[in-house]
Write a protein that holds these residues in place. Structure first.
Motif, PDB file in Angstrom:
ATOM      1  N   MET A 207       0.842  -1.192   0.000  1.00 47.88           N
ATOM      2  CA  MET A 207       0.000   0.000   0.000  1.00 47.88           C
ATOM      3  C   MET A 207       0.878   1.241   0.000  1.00 47.88           C
ATOM      4  SD  MET A 207      -3.285   1.122   2.269  1.00 47.88           S
ATOM      5  CE  MET A 207      -4.638   1.842   1.308  1.00 47.88           C
TER       6      MET A 207
ATOM      7  N   MET B 211       1.025  -1.702   5.449  1.00 51.14           N
ATOM      8  CA  MET B 211      -0.015  -2.689   5.744  1.00 51.14           C
ATOM      9  C   MET B 211       0.603  -4.051   6.075  1.00 51.14           C
ATOM     10  SD  MET B 211      -2.935  -1.062   5.398  1.00 51.14           S
ATOM     11  CE  MET B 211      -4.183  -2.315   5.110  1.00 51.14           C
TER      12      MET B 211
ATOM     13  N   MET C 281      -7.236  -3.353   1.930  1.00 47.57           N
ATOM     14  CA  MET C 281      -7.784  -2.016   2.174  1.00 47.57           C
ATOM     15  C   MET C 281      -7.981  -1.316   0.838  1.00 47.57           C
ATOM     16  SD  MET C 281      -6.080   0.867   4.623  1.00 47.57           S
ATOM     17  CE  MET C 281      -6.829   2.462   4.815  1.00 47.57           C
TER      18      MET C 281
ATOM     19  N   MET D 210       0.411   3.742   3.460  1.00 49.40           N
ATOM     20  CA  MET D 210       0.702   3.279   4.821  1.00 49.40           C
ATOM     21  C   MET D 210       1.286   1.877   4.767  1.00 49.40           C
ATOM     22  SD  MET D 210      -3.062   2.255   6.299  1.00 49.40           S
ATOM     23  CE  MET D 210      -3.877   3.724   5.686  1.00 49.40           C
TER      24      MET D 210
HETATM   25 CU   LIG Z   1      -3.913   0.719   4.356  1.00 47.99          CU
END
Ligand SMILES: [Cu+2]
Length: 119
Positions: free
Chosen positions: A65, A70, A93, A68
């Protein structure tokens, strides 16, 4: 007068595998626009610079990701006929992701990153 030709570039770098580098790495997913929740099928086609299929490679896909951390999410693709490698995984996500495809064979490793927006 003799005309000299420099052909050295063609033989400058050799690997054990009888494939000409750099390879061409092509990734297609099903569905084309991945979703959460859902399973995405990854299909990678590897050909060499002469257009020949690259078989017998180790091919992995890392789902990373962008915004961020993950955690690691790597799958090992299974070889299919014709220089094709397939596997499936789930994005965890919605948002921007990079799919890093890494191909190794005959002492050569090559990676390519493909961006995806998961919804
Ligand atoms: Cu994420």
């Amino acid at each position: 007068m003799a005309v000299g030709m420099v052909l050295g570039l063609a033989a400058c770098h050799r690997h054990n595998a009888a494939t000409a580098v750099p390879w061409h790495i092509e990734l297609t997913t099903t569905p084309a626009a991945p979703t959460v929740p859902g399973t995405t099928v990854f299909k990678v086609l590897v050909t060499d610079s002469a257009g020949q299929q690259v078989a017998g490679a180790k091919v992995t896909v890392d789902l990373i990701m962008v915004t961020m951390d993950m955690g690691p999410n790597q799958i090992v693709l299974q070889p299919q006929p014709g220089g094709v490698y397939t596997g499936s995984a789930s994005f965890t996500m919605a948002g921007p992701w990079n799919c890093k495809v890494t191909v190794s064979a005959g002492g050569h490793t090559q990676a390519q990153t493909f961006p995806f927006t998961v919804s």
